[in-house]
Design an enzyme around this catalytic site. Structure first.
Site, PDB file in Angstrom:
ATOM      1  CD  GLU A   1      -3.068  -0.579   0.034  1.00  0.00           C
ATOM      2  OE1 GLU A   1      -2.757  -0.801  -1.154  1.00  0.00           O
ATOM      3  OE2 GLU A   1      -4.131  -0.049   0.363  1.00  0.00           O
TER       4      GLU A   1
ATOM      5  CB  THR B   1      -5.854   6.052  -2.097  1.00  0.00           C
ATOM      6  OG1 THR B   1      -6.774   5.034  -2.496  1.00  0.00           O
ATOM      7  CG2 THR B   1      -5.776   6.086  -0.585  1.00  0.00           C
TER       8      THR B   1
HETATM    9  N1  LIG Z   1      -2.004  -4.686  -7.943  1.00  0.00           N
HETATM   10  C1  LIG Z   1      -2.612  -3.511  -8.071  1.00  0.00           C
HETATM   11  N2  LIG Z   1      -3.960  -3.438  -8.128  1.00  0.00           N
HETATM   12  C2  LIG Z   1      -4.583  -2.248  -8.270  1.00  0.00           C
HETATM   13  N3  LIG Z   1      -3.959  -1.067  -8.341  1.00  0.00           N
HETATM   14  C3  LIG Z   1      -2.608  -1.075  -8.279  1.00  0.00           C
HETATM   15  C4  LIG Z   1      -1.886  -2.287  -8.112  1.00  0.00           C
HETATM   16  N4  LIG Z   1      -0.576  -1.973  -8.051  1.00  0.00           N
HETATM   17  C5  LIG Z   1      -0.475  -0.644  -8.199  1.00  0.00           C
HETATM   18  N5  LIG Z   1      -1.690  -0.084  -8.340  1.00  0.00           N
HETATM   19  C6  LIG Z   1      -1.976   1.350  -8.502  1.00  0.00           C
HETATM   20  O1  LIG Z   1      -2.672   1.790  -7.333  1.00  0.00           O
HETATM   21  C7  LIG Z   1      -3.606   2.804  -7.685  1.00  0.00           C
HETATM   22  C8  LIG Z   1      -4.965   2.384  -7.179  1.00  0.00           C
HETATM   23  O2  LIG Z   1      -4.914   2.295  -5.787  1.00  0.00           O
HETATM   24  P1  LIG Z   1      -5.936   3.115  -4.923  1.00  0.00           P
HETATM   25  O3  LIG Z   1      -5.966   4.532  -5.396  1.00  0.00           O
HETATM   26  O4  LIG Z   1      -5.589   2.847  -3.511  1.00  0.00           O
HETATM   27  O5  LIG Z   1      -7.296   2.409  -5.377  1.00  0.00           O
HETATM   28  P2  LIG Z   1      -8.308   1.651  -4.524  1.00  0.00           P
HETATM   29  O6  LIG Z   1      -9.099   2.697  -3.843  1.00  0.00           O
HETATM   30  O7  LIG Z   1      -9.182   0.901  -5.464  1.00  0.00           O
HETATM   31  O8  LIG Z   1      -7.498   0.772  -3.644  1.00  0.00           O
HETATM   32  C9  LIG Z   1      -3.602   2.944  -9.178  1.00  0.00           C
HETATM   33  O9  LIG Z   1      -2.783   4.042  -9.493  1.00  0.00           O
HETATM   34  C10 LIG Z   1      -2.929   1.652  -9.645  1.00  0.00           C
HETATM   35  O10 LIG Z   1      -2.211   1.810 -10.839  1.00  0.00           O
HETATM   36  N1  LIG Z   2      -7.963   4.902   5.019  1.00  0.00           N
HETATM   37  C1  LIG Z   2      -7.654   5.032   3.604  1.00  0.00           C
HETATM   38  C2  LIG Z   2      -8.391   3.952   2.855  1.00  0.00           C
HETATM   39  C3  LIG Z   2      -8.257   4.005   1.363  1.00  0.00           C
HETATM   40  O1  LIG Z   2      -9.054   2.984   0.795  1.00  0.00           O
HETATM   41  P1  LIG Z   2      -9.134   2.744  -0.776  1.00  0.00           P
HETATM   42  O2  LIG Z   2     -10.023   1.560  -0.948  1.00  0.00           O
HETATM   43  O3  LIG Z   2      -9.713   3.977  -1.376  1.00  0.00           O
HETATM   44  O4  LIG Z   2      -7.739   2.487  -1.244  1.00  0.00           O
HETATM   45  C4  LIG Z   2      -8.123   6.411   3.170  1.00  0.00           C
HETATM   46  O5  LIG Z   2      -9.264   6.741   3.450  1.00  0.00           O
HETATM   47  O6  LIG Z   2      -7.329   7.151   2.587  1.00  0.00           O
END
Ligand SMILES: Nc1ncnc2c1ncn2[C@@H]1O[C@H](COP(=O)(O)OP(=O)(O)O)[C@@H](O)[C@H]1O
Ligand SMILES: N[C@@H](CCOP(=O)(O)O)C(=O)O
Length: 294
Positions: A120, A168
């Site tokens: 993460e 995020t």
């Molecule tokens: N294995 C993965 N699966 C999904 N997103 C990934 C992965 N590895 C890297 N990323 C990157 O992480 C970002 C998405 O994560 P995030 O913004 O936390 O989305 P979510 O809210 O769905 O978790 C995108 O920029 C994506 O390219």
């Molecule tokens: N606590 C984090 C959780 C982010 O969750 P995601 O599913 O959007 O990756 C935040 O609120 O920033």
């Protein structure tokens, strides 16, 4: 070769910013690993075109490095990235469970939580574990510094994912740096109510406990149509509605039998703002599990 199904998750639940999370019964990623000299990654499925295959940029690459477990890792995305449904965390948790077994590391699921959290950090800049904890442990989880508490819970949920992307990283920039004491008292009360609701499988207490006056209003501004969708879901019987994770998904808690109506209403409310989307009628589910050994 080991294949793991790793569930979507919803973090925060309104009053538990960076602390609460639940595993969702659906959607899910599938992560397949096989031993290799160095780590390579292949991504297919929902939103694959937006996900880097470079191990330094993909959450699963950081997990392989943390476990000293080089592998060819195939990710079949069921959880679209930038959805607010723990997409990056699902892959990280799946890889952690799969590589732990592939290399016989013998780590417990709880010990894998901080390792998946390293993944993460690659995407959001911080190793927050509120998504990877439920993705590994299942149920409702409470992440406190260095520790995670988990309890099985059964509450019907609807997750409505609009066709807009909120990263995020961007959504963390709008979180206020301070909160007034009135808001702190309100949030503590709601968080305690939600926790009690989870322990009792009580959708009314869970819904009441989702209300938050600190982080959610700032995040809601990033989601076109959020206020209308929230109102519509509550009118259709939702016991509580909030932003799922960092958004743009909107999460509703409800009673059994109400999910279809609530989901349809949420989609209609988004459509009134010109936003298309999809709905997952879901519930709190199990953590990642091995589905195949070849
Ligand atoms: N294995 C993965 N699966 C999904 N997103 C990934 C992965 N590895 C890297 N990323 C990157 O992480 C970002 C998405 O994560 P995030 O913004 O936390 O989305 P979510 O809210 O769905 O978790 C995108 O920029 C994506 O390219
Ligand atoms: N606590 C984090 C959780 C982010 O969750 P995601 O599913 O959007 O990756 C935040 O609120 O920033």
């Amino acid at each position: 070769m080991i294949t793991v199904r790793a569930p979507a998750t919803s973090a925060n639940l309104g009053s538990g910013f960076d602390v609460f999370g639940v595993a969702l019964d659906r959607p899910a990623d599938f992560v397949r690993v096989s031993r290799a000299e160095e780590t390579t990654i292949e991504v297919t499925g929902a939103g694959a075109q937006y996900i880097p295959e470079d191990p330094k940029k993909n959450t699963v690459g950081a997990v392989a490095e943390a476990l000293d477990a080089p592998a060819h890792i195939e990710i079949d995305k069921g959880v679209r990235p930038a959805s607010g449904l723990g997409s990056s965390a699902a892959s990280a948790a799946g890889a952690a469970l799969a590589l732990n077994e592939l290399y016989d590391r013998g780590l417990s699921r709880s010990a894998l939580v901080p390792i998946a959290g390293e993944g993460e950090a690659v995407v959001s800049g911080e190793a927050h574990v509120d998504n990877v904890a439920p993705a590994l442990l299942g149920g409702f989880t409470v992440a406190v510094e260095g520790d995670v508490h988990a309890v099985d819970a059964s509450v019907p949920l609807v997750a409505c994912l609009p066709e807009i992307a909120v990263s995020t990283r961007d959504a963390r920039r709008v979180v206020p740096e301070t909160a007034a004491m009135d808001d702190v008292v309100h949030t503590v009360g709601r968080a305690a109510t939600l926790t009690m609701g989870m322990c009792r499988d009580d959708p009314d207490l869970v819904g009441e406990g989702m209300h938050d006056t600190v982080v959610t209003p700032a995040r809601a501004d990033l989601i076109t149509g959020y206020d209308g969708v929230r109102e519509a879901a509550l009118d259709a019987g939702a016991t509580g509605v909030t932003v799922s994770g960092a958004g743009p998904s909107v999460l509703a808690a409800c009673h059994p039998g109400d999910r279809r109506r609530i989901g349809a209403t949420m989609l209609e409310a988004f459509a009134e703002e010109g936003v298309t989307g999809r709905v997952y009628q879901t519930e709190i589910g199990r953590g990642a599990e091995v589905v195949a050994r070849e």
